[in-house]
Motif scaffolding. Sequence first.
Motif, PDB file in Angstrom:
ATOM      1  N   THR A  32     -29.618  -5.792  63.573  1.00  0.00           N
ATOM      2  CA  THR A  32     -29.780  -7.442  63.567  1.00  0.00           C
ATOM      3  C   THR A  32     -30.171  -7.763  64.981  1.00  0.00           C
ATOM      4  O   THR A  32     -29.879  -8.645  65.216  1.00  0.00           O
ATOM      5  CB  THR A  32     -28.481  -8.098  63.096  1.00  0.00           C
ATOM      6  N   ARG A  33     -30.675  -6.509  65.656  1.00  0.00           N
ATOM      7  CA  ARG A  33     -32.148  -6.785  66.640  1.00  0.00           C
ATOM      8  C   ARG A  33     -33.179  -7.664  66.653  1.00  0.00           C
ATOM      9  O   ARG A  33     -33.687  -7.423  65.635  1.00  0.00           O
ATOM     10  CB  ARG A  33     -31.817  -5.725  67.099  1.00  0.00           C
ATOM     11  N   LEU A  34     -33.500  -8.828  67.067  1.00  0.00           N
ATOM     12  CA  LEU A  34     -34.284  -9.566  66.994  1.00  0.00           C
ATOM     13  C   LEU A  34     -34.931  -9.122  67.382  1.00  0.00           C
ATOM     14  O   LEU A  34     -35.742  -8.792  68.920  1.00  0.00           O
ATOM     15  CB  LEU A  34     -34.251 -11.434  67.063  1.00  0.00           C
ATOM     16  N   ARG A  35     -36.476  -9.125  67.055  1.00  0.00           N
ATOM     17  CA  ARG A  35     -37.321  -8.847  67.992  1.00  0.00           C
ATOM     18  C   ARG A  35     -38.652 -10.287  68.123  1.00  0.00           C
ATOM     19  O   ARG A  35     -38.958 -10.969  67.552  1.00  0.00           O
ATOM     20  CB  ARG A  35     -38.461  -7.691  67.041  1.00  0.00           C
ATOM     21  N   VAL A  36     -39.060  -9.942  70.005  1.00  0.00           N
ATOM     22  CA  VAL A  36     -39.714 -11.110  69.726  1.00  0.00           C
ATOM     23  C   VAL A  36     -41.046 -11.258  70.627  1.00  0.00           C
ATOM     24  O   VAL A  36     -41.033 -10.361  71.581  1.00  0.00           O
ATOM     25  CB  VAL A  36     -38.860 -11.767  70.784  1.00  0.00           C
ATOM     26  N   ALA A  37     -42.324 -11.892  70.547  1.00  0.00           N
ATOM     27  CA  ALA A  37     -43.165 -11.464  70.853  1.00  0.00           C
ATOM     28  C   ALA A  37     -43.624 -12.750  71.631  1.00  0.00           C
ATOM     29  O   ALA A  37     -43.881 -14.107  71.223  1.00  0.00           O
ATOM     30  CB  ALA A  37     -44.174 -11.441  70.373  1.00  0.00           C
ATOM     31  N   LEU A  38     -43.456 -13.066  73.182  1.00  0.00           N
ATOM     32  CA  LEU A  38     -43.631 -13.957  74.431  1.00  0.00           C
ATOM     33  C   LEU A  38     -44.826 -14.255  75.048  1.00  0.00           C
ATOM     34  O   LEU A  38     -45.845 -12.742  75.306  1.00  0.00           O
ATOM     35  CB  LEU A  38     -42.979 -14.284  74.998  1.00  0.00           C
ATOM     36  N   PRO A  39     -45.930 -15.283  75.326  1.00  0.00           N
ATOM     37  CA  PRO A  39     -46.758 -15.030  75.720  1.00  0.00           C
ATOM     38  C   PRO A  39     -46.897 -14.973  77.066  1.00  0.00           C
ATOM     39  O   PRO A  39     -48.084 -13.987  78.251  1.00  0.00           O
ATOM     40  CB  PRO A  39     -47.905 -16.122  75.334  1.00  0.00           C
ATOM     41  N   VAL A  40     -46.538 -14.658  78.181  1.00  0.00           N
ATOM     42  CA  VAL A  40     -46.220 -14.835  79.065  1.00  0.00           C
ATOM     43  C   VAL A  40     -44.890 -14.022  80.186  1.00  0.00           C
ATOM     44  O   VAL A  40     -43.650 -14.285  79.814  1.00  0.00           O
ATOM     45  CB  VAL A  40     -46.496 -16.322  79.916  1.00  0.00           C
ATOM     46  N   SER A  41     -45.209 -13.062  80.969  1.00  0.00           N
ATOM     47  CA  SER A  41     -44.231 -12.611  81.343  1.00  0.00           C
ATOM     48  C   SER A  41     -43.638 -12.680  82.902  1.00  0.00           C
ATOM     49  O   SER A  41     -44.452 -13.306  82.961  1.00  0.00           O
ATOM     50  CB  SER A  41     -45.215 -10.958  80.987  1.00  0.00           C
ATOM     51  N   PRO A  42     -42.365 -12.329  83.105  1.00  0.00           N
ATOM     52  CA  PRO A  42     -41.533 -12.790  84.307  1.00  0.00           C
ATOM     53  C   PRO A  42     -42.509 -12.760  85.007  1.00  0.00           C
ATOM     54  O   PRO A  42     -43.457 -11.429  85.166  1.00  0.00           O
ATOM     55  CB  PRO A  42     -40.483 -12.403  83.829  1.00  0.00           C
ATOM     56  N   SER A 210     -22.203 -14.785  69.230  1.00  0.00           N
ATOM     57  CA  SER A 210     -24.155 -14.489  67.646  1.00  0.00           C
ATOM     58  C   SER A 210     -23.994 -13.557  67.105  1.00  0.00           C
ATOM     59  O   SER A 210     -23.096 -12.079  67.340  1.00  0.00           O
ATOM     60  CB  SER A 210     -24.769 -14.207  68.952  1.00  0.00           C
ATOM     61  N   ARG A 211     -24.322 -14.241  65.724  1.00  0.00           N
ATOM     62  CA  ARG A 211     -24.391 -12.947  65.058  1.00  0.00           C
ATOM     63  C   ARG A 211     -25.319 -12.094  64.955  1.00  0.00           C
ATOM     64  O   ARG A 211     -24.932 -11.004  64.224  1.00  0.00           O
ATOM     65  CB  ARG A 211     -24.580 -13.292  63.354  1.00  0.00           C
ATOM     66  N   LEU A 212     -26.180 -11.976  65.984  1.00  0.00           N
ATOM     67  CA  LEU A 212     -27.508 -10.719  66.197  1.00  0.00           C
ATOM     68  C   LEU A 212     -26.630  -9.673  67.281  1.00  0.00           C
ATOM     69  O   LEU A 212     -25.793 -10.096  67.513  1.00  0.00           O
ATOM     70  CB  LEU A 212     -28.980 -11.743  67.320  1.00  0.00           C
ATOM     71  N   SER A 213     -27.238  -8.904  66.998  1.00  0.00           N
ATOM     72  CA  SER A 213     -27.134  -7.369  67.903  1.00  0.00           C
ATOM     73  C   SER A 213     -27.635  -7.335  69.029  1.00  0.00           C
ATOM     74  O   SER A 213     -27.226  -6.676  70.263  1.00  0.00           O
ATOM     75  CB  SER A 213     -26.827  -6.148  67.004  1.00  0.00           C
ATOM     76  N   GLY A 214     -28.693  -7.938  69.027  1.00  0.00           N
ATOM     77  CA  GLY A 214     -29.423  -7.928  71.123  1.00  0.00           C
ATOM     78  C   GLY A 214     -30.675  -9.035  70.118  1.00  0.00           C
ATOM     79  O   GLY A 214     -31.270  -9.282  69.213  1.00  0.00           O
ATOM     80  N   VAL A 215     -31.575  -8.937  71.008  1.00  0.00           N
ATOM     81  CA  VAL A 215     -32.979  -9.823  71.162  1.00  0.00           C
ATOM     82  C   VAL A 215     -33.972  -8.602  72.338  1.00  0.00           C
ATOM     83  O   VAL A 215     -33.320  -7.691  73.528  1.00  0.00           O
ATOM     84  CB  VAL A 215     -32.821 -10.869  71.698  1.00  0.00           C
ATOM     85  N   ASP A 216     -34.786  -8.038  71.528  1.00  0.00           N
ATOM     86  CA  ASP A 216     -36.246  -7.554  72.507  1.00  0.00           C
ATOM     87  C   ASP A 216     -37.404  -7.459  72.177  1.00  0.00           C
ATOM     88  O   ASP A 216     -37.253  -8.776  71.601  1.00  0.00           O
ATOM     89  CB  ASP A 216     -35.631  -5.891  71.463  1.00  0.00           C
ATOM     90  N   THR A 479     -29.218 -19.141  66.123  1.00  0.00           N
ATOM     91  CA  THR A 479     -30.148 -17.975  65.123  1.00  0.00           C
ATOM     92  C   THR A 479     -29.825 -16.345  64.744  1.00  0.00           C
ATOM     93  O   THR A 479     -28.797 -15.870  65.377  1.00  0.00           O
ATOM     94  CB  THR A 479     -31.164 -17.364  66.191  1.00  0.00           C
ATOM     95  N   THR A 480     -30.539 -16.294  63.226  1.00  0.00           N
ATOM     96  CA  THR A 480     -29.676 -15.289  62.438  1.00  0.00           C
ATOM     97  C   THR A 480     -30.559 -14.621  62.500  1.00  0.00           C
ATOM     98  O   THR A 480     -31.775 -14.929  61.707  1.00  0.00           O
ATOM     99  CB  THR A 480     -28.953 -15.558  61.524  1.00  0.00           C
ATOM    100  N   LEU A 481     -30.671 -12.781  61.392  1.00  0.00           N
ATOM    101  CA  LEU A 481     -31.650 -12.060  60.619  1.00  0.00           C
ATOM    102  C   LEU A 481     -31.514 -11.805  59.586  1.00  0.00           C
ATOM    103  O   LEU A 481     -30.101 -10.843  60.242  1.00  0.00           O
ATOM    104  CB  LEU A 481     -32.119 -10.477  62.033  1.00  0.00           C
ATOM    105  N   ARG A 482     -31.635 -11.928  58.935  1.00  0.00           N
ATOM    106  CA  ARG A 482     -30.756 -11.184  57.219  1.00  0.00           C
ATOM    107  C   ARG A 482     -31.588  -9.874  57.471  1.00  0.00           C
ATOM    108  O   ARG A 482     -32.483  -9.703  58.142  1.00  0.00           O
ATOM    109  CB  ARG A 482     -31.785 -12.135  56.445  1.00  0.00           C
TER     110      ARG A 482
END
Length: 482
Positions: A32-42, A210-216, A479-482
């Motif tokens: 349940t690690r959520l993978r996210v793509a963002l447009p702008v890096s830090p 959170s119910r997610l085990s992490g966010v990448d 936020t959850t990932l089934r």
Amino acid sequence: MLLPRTVLAAAMVAVCGLTAGCFTGIAAGGGTRLRVALPVSPTQSMSPRGDDGVLLTRLGIAETLVQLDAEGEPKPLLAEHWTRPSPTTWSFRLRRGVRFHDGTTLTAAHAADALNRAAAASSVPVALKDVGLTAEAVDELNLEVSTSVPDLALPQRLSSANLVVLAPIAYQGDRVSPARAGTGPFVLPDLNVANGIALAPFEGYWAGPSRLSGVDVRFVPDGANRGTALRAGEVDVAVALPLGGLADTVVEQVRLPRTVSLLLNTSRAPFGQPAARLAAQEAVDPAALARGVFHGRADVARGLFRSAPPWLITPSGASGSGLKVVLATYDDRAELPEVASTVAESLRGRGFQVEQVVRRYSQLEPDLLAGNFDAVVVSRPYVLDAGDPAAYLAGDFTCTGGFNLARLCDPVVDAAVAAALETYDVPSRRAAAVRAQNRLLATNAVIPLVHERAFIGRSPRVDGLATDPHERLLITRATTLR
């Protein structure tokens, strides 16, 4: 220890997406690690002092005292409630039992220190500019915030992502490091974020874990690549999809308090002359832009604010015959160059001679602020910085405004904006802001074109994304990932 052993021992491995490009330093997606793509890096090592502040709130790392609801009303977050005992003083009561990621318990002294440091920073956040803010802890949970002049929108200002409250370990001289210093549902383990971020859940989160085990998180500048990565199953969420990448994708569509406008430089020829501004205003066709450039996925702007009554225009037939114009925009937002090209053709049809300039925003900004262009196509949120349309008008269109790209200095506009800033209750303040907007639009220094929408693609397995019109929230404990 508040951090579970799995957080401290999270594996950081290299991942190479087939379509989104190689990146390193991100924990592999799984479970349940959520993978996210963002447009702008830090750009500032995740410091809240600049644009990276929004990353802290959107990814659930750090929080502010106050948040805004969909209508722009201030609501409790780290502060449970507040009162205004005097014209220049506000009292905030903090939640009990909130803990930072390093285990420290939040107190009013911590919140006061965070606000005072922001107000005294070499680059003061826009939300606090010219406010004269000072904060003081009254006791463990009660905070008193004062301003040099009466400020009726202070709660909205404190919702700015630049004003997140961090643990004492975050502040190291002028440097601010949010690593293991936030209060949100996810922990930023370190500042090695150039190639992506691996977030761990915070089991001590005040509202429950959170119910997610992490966010990448990976940063993918190209919008088409973000969409392709989502469809290929390489990511679960892709933010800011381009209009051409929405097919075969589950999309959350959010109408934003953000307006694409044409700003005319009133400090020099040709748009120092009202007749030239009128000719430009009559030349452009916002409806054609919404249909064409935005493929019907933007809303025609009849004013600067979505909720305002339409600003009515009476055609005059004014001409820009022979007038030379340098029109600039930036390509960080995919549609703006095409908007500028369409506007340029419309101006040419009214007789203007137009030269176009397109750069990255970071390269363009010094010339924008210096007034080196005749006209600029920009996309601006009207509640992002200070959470208040009246404050937005003050910053962008008054004689002393810090982001006055139109270089407008009109006493009638300034007086109308001042009246809005002095109005307390939210409905009356909004009405006053609309009146000030109408005074502004009568100068033709700004020509609203379209109101934008955000398109967030997601896997069908994802639920509970925050579709925040203020673009401050995205991943939350819900936020959850089934």
